[in-house]
Design an enzyme around this catalytic site. Structure first.
Site, short mmCIF file in Angstrom:
data_model
loop_
_atom_site.label_atom_id
_atom_site.label_comp_id
_atom_site.label_asym_id
_atom_site.label_seq_id
_atom_site.Cartn_x
_atom_site.Cartn_y
_atom_site.Cartn_z
N HIS A 8 0.85 -1.19 0.00
CA HIS A 8 0.00 0.00 0.00
C HIS A 8 0.89 1.24 0.00
O HIS A 8 2.01 1.22 0.52
CB HIS A 8 -0.87 0.05 1.26
CG HIS A 8 -1.81 -1.11 1.42
ND1 HIS A 8 -2.83 -1.35 0.54
CD2 HIS A 8 -1.90 -2.07 2.37
CE1 HIS A 8 -3.51 -2.43 0.94
NE2 HIS A 8 -2.96 -2.89 2.04
N HIS A 178 -10.17 -6.55 1.57
CA HIS A 178 -9.37 -5.80 2.54
C HIS A 178 -10.21 -4.69 3.17
O HIS A 178 -10.64 -3.78 2.49
CB HIS A 178 -8.15 -5.19 1.85
CG HIS A 178 -7.01 -4.88 2.79
ND1 HIS A 178 -7.16 -4.13 3.93
CD2 HIS A 178 -5.69 -5.23 2.75
CE1 HIS A 178 -5.99 -4.04 4.54
NE2 HIS A 178 -5.09 -4.69 3.86
N TYR A 194 -8.53 -6.22 10.72
CA TYR A 194 -8.01 -6.80 9.48
C TYR A 194 -8.10 -8.33 9.53
O TYR A 194 -8.60 -8.97 8.60
CB TYR A 194 -6.54 -6.41 9.25
CG TYR A 194 -6.30 -5.02 8.71
CD1 TYR A 194 -7.29 -4.04 8.70
CD2 TYR A 194 -5.05 -4.66 8.19
CE1 TYR A 194 -7.05 -2.76 8.21
CE2 TYR A 194 -4.80 -3.38 7.70
CZ TYR A 194 -5.80 -2.43 7.72
OH TYR A 194 -5.55 -1.17 7.23
N HIS A 223 -3.17 -11.04 4.77
CA HIS A 223 -2.71 -11.38 6.12
C HIS A 223 -2.81 -12.88 6.34
O HIS A 223 -3.35 -13.34 7.36
CB HIS A 223 -3.52 -10.60 7.17
CG HIS A 223 -3.82 -9.19 6.74
ND1 HIS A 223 -5.07 -8.78 6.35
CD2 HIS A 223 -3.02 -8.12 6.53
CE1 HIS A 223 -5.03 -7.50 5.96
NE2 HIS A 223 -3.79 -7.09 6.05
N GLU A 284 3.07 -6.66 2.65
CA GLU A 284 2.38 -5.46 3.14
C GLU A 284 3.39 -4.45 3.70
O GLU A 284 3.09 -3.75 4.67
CB GLU A 284 1.30 -5.80 4.17
CG GLU A 284 0.25 -4.69 4.26
CD GLU A 284 -0.96 -5.03 5.10
OE1 GLU A 284 -0.97 -6.08 5.75
OE2 GLU A 284 -1.93 -4.25 5.09
N ARG A 290 6.31 -2.42 11.51
CA ARG A 290 7.50 -1.87 10.86
C ARG A 290 8.78 -2.19 11.59
O ARG A 290 9.87 -1.87 11.14
CB ARG A 290 7.36 -0.35 10.73
CG ARG A 290 6.08 0.03 10.01
CD ARG A 290 5.91 1.51 9.80
NE ARG A 290 4.64 1.73 9.10
CZ ARG A 290 4.31 2.83 8.46
NH1 ARG A 290 5.13 3.85 8.43
NH2 ARG A 290 3.15 2.93 7.84
#
Lengths: 341, 341
Positions: A8, A178, A194, A223, A284, A290
């Site tokens: 994304h 999604h 999600y 996911h 993703e 992160r």
């Protein structure tokens, strides 16, 4: 070639968020909405936001091409009505298109749809067709819950969604199922909503017979399929109770899972339980998680490492990294072939 | 000893369901509700419903004692208000108590609470205390979504729930976090709503700091923790993003998972990823998945086989089968000790 089917644009220049803030504020205040033309983001700004983020990490990690769509949590289809979503989707899709033009070897688009709770999904068709025709997009993201955590739309097997499915088939684009931001305090967006949506979407398909009506329809459940592979025995058993065919036949010609599962045991289970033909490489990145995993010293979302360490043959890895993506995203395959790839 | 911490009375005599139907019909018609005293189920009927079902399977499979609560999908807290739930919970809990009296070596009770959407959870305390005091129950089932799939209650970390937590600690009873029937068409009850609730509850606890305020509070998350162990890397990463302590410290002194995962790879993942001290044996038999797995020839929900085949030492298996249950269910341990066990 290594294709990441789930990226994304989470790193868009700040002007994008600022424009959206103005749009939301205008909605609240009842003042005129900002115009799309009032948003100015230069190619240099786009380039920098990608080169220092997604592209840098792709090169470090060794993936080649990302199917790139607008930031999922920013879709926020629950805000405003159709017109708000339509303007916002058009802006976000255009930015992904521009990224794909600036980095044609590394990004190709997938469309956000201008969904809105209670609005006929057929209203999304013009934007869908524009993205496929004008932008060369190869997939769409379909939000099964545009209400943002209140789940007020009918299940995916309902005729409500059929106009979208007919266009997906006509244009040979799969849908990643999604959701977006949760505005229900019970559901953390990336930690619950999600994953719940992934599980929910799969079970909706399991209970219905959608793929009898649409045998070439393709859904990508992100996911890693939510809770589904971990509970594969439960789902096989529920299909039995519901007198459905075996899942291979009932769902696995149409439903695919990505590899956005951020630890080795999860990927090991996914690749053990789900047929390799149904697993598509994805990270993703840059997304919800992160950080660096202190137990490995690598980023949680560096999912390529897990695939490489999983018990797979070279041919199976090739399917997951490239072959399955080219089979599921028919327009992507055609696009690559036109480039001699 | 093998203790199954998750069994529901899904096989109660038909008179129970018929009484409930009358209660629901009266509510709809605005006529007087049936009285609890109008329900007649003899000891022989109870005995038969257990001997030919749960007890038979426990003996075939080799488990000894089940923590037994009313049928989860029948709780249906969304129907009516507090009084409807109070009468229904009292009836269902009493039946589980009678089963535990008829088969004291094999069943011990856990309470359904008379929850109702929008009603203060403190209203459940009298029934909770009655079940502990008069029935010797050792746990409770707490429904984080009494609305049945609309998720209108605050998250579990909210002070809304504190009156229950205070009583749980006072009486040393853990709560299994277990939803009931979904009345939202998006969520299949046992294939989506249950698993989603498990994931949701875990993430609510992860985002909050509940166990700082209640360091001895204990939650059992059923169905193997929903999507949680499969996505353990994601949850570790989200805890990092949210600046929470490591999950071991943040949650794993208070949150436990059962083994209601109906295939070997799922149990292998669960026992690999989650510390053994946090895993409690359970089958939810006779529950959502009653069939025989054609790939093994055994019942999907015969979870004891999976534990036995998992890569665990004898001591670890003992913890999962007995030790952890006695640690988490303090009153159960005390009860067994009084019996010299």
């Amino acid at each position: 070639m290594i294709i990441d089917v789930h990226g994304h644009y989470t790193t868009a220049p700040a002007a994008l968020g600022a424009w959206r803030d103005r749009q939301v504020a205008a909605l609240k205040d009842g003042t005129p909405a900002p115009l799309a033309s009032q948003l100015h983001i230069s190619d240099d700004e786009l380039r920098e936001s990608i080169e220092t983020n997604q592209l840098k990490k792709m090169q470090e990690r060794g993936s080649d091409l990302t199917v790139f769509s607008p930031r999922a949590s920013f879709m926020a289809h629950h805000i405003g009505g159709f017109q708000v979503s339509a303007t916002w989707a058009a802006i976000c899709n255009e930015l992904c298109f521009r990224v794909s033009e600036l980095f044609p070897d590394h990004f190709i688009g997938a469309a956000m749809l201008p969904q809105s709770p209670g609005v006929d999904p057929a209203s999304c068709i013009p934007e869908l067709e524009r993205c496929v025709r004008d932008y060369g997009f190869v997939g769409i993201n379909l939000n099964p819950d545009p209400s943002g955590g209140h789940w007020t739309s009918p299940p995916l097997c309902d005729r409500h969604w059929w106009p979208i499915y007919e266009k997906m088939i006509e244009h040979d684009v799969p849908a990643m199922i999604h959701v977006s931001t949760s505005c229900n305090a019970c559901f953390h967006t990336t930690g619950a909503h999600y994953l719940n949506a992934d599980t929910t979407a799969f079970m909706q398909c399991l209970s219905g017979d959608l793929f009898k009506d649409f045998p070439t329809l393709k859904f990508l459940i992100p996911h890693g399929g939510g809770a589904v592979p971990y509970h594969w025995g439960r789902f096989r058993g529920l299909a039995q109770e519901l007198k459905k065919p075996l899942l291979d036949e009932h769902l696995l010609n149409n439903i695919f899972f990505d590899t956005c599962v951020y630890h080795q045991p999860g990927i090991d289970l996914l690749t053990e339980v789900i047929p390799v033909k149904n697993v598509l490489f994805a990270s993703e990145m840059i997304g919800a998680v992160r950080g660096i995993d202190p137990t490995t010293g690598h980023h949680y979302d560096d999912t390529k490492r897990y695939i490489e360490a999983a018990d797979l043959t070279a041919e199976e890895r090739h399917q997951i990294f490239e072959g399955n993506a080219r089979r599921v995203f028919g327009r992507l395959d055609a696009h690559l072939k036109r480039k001699g790839l």
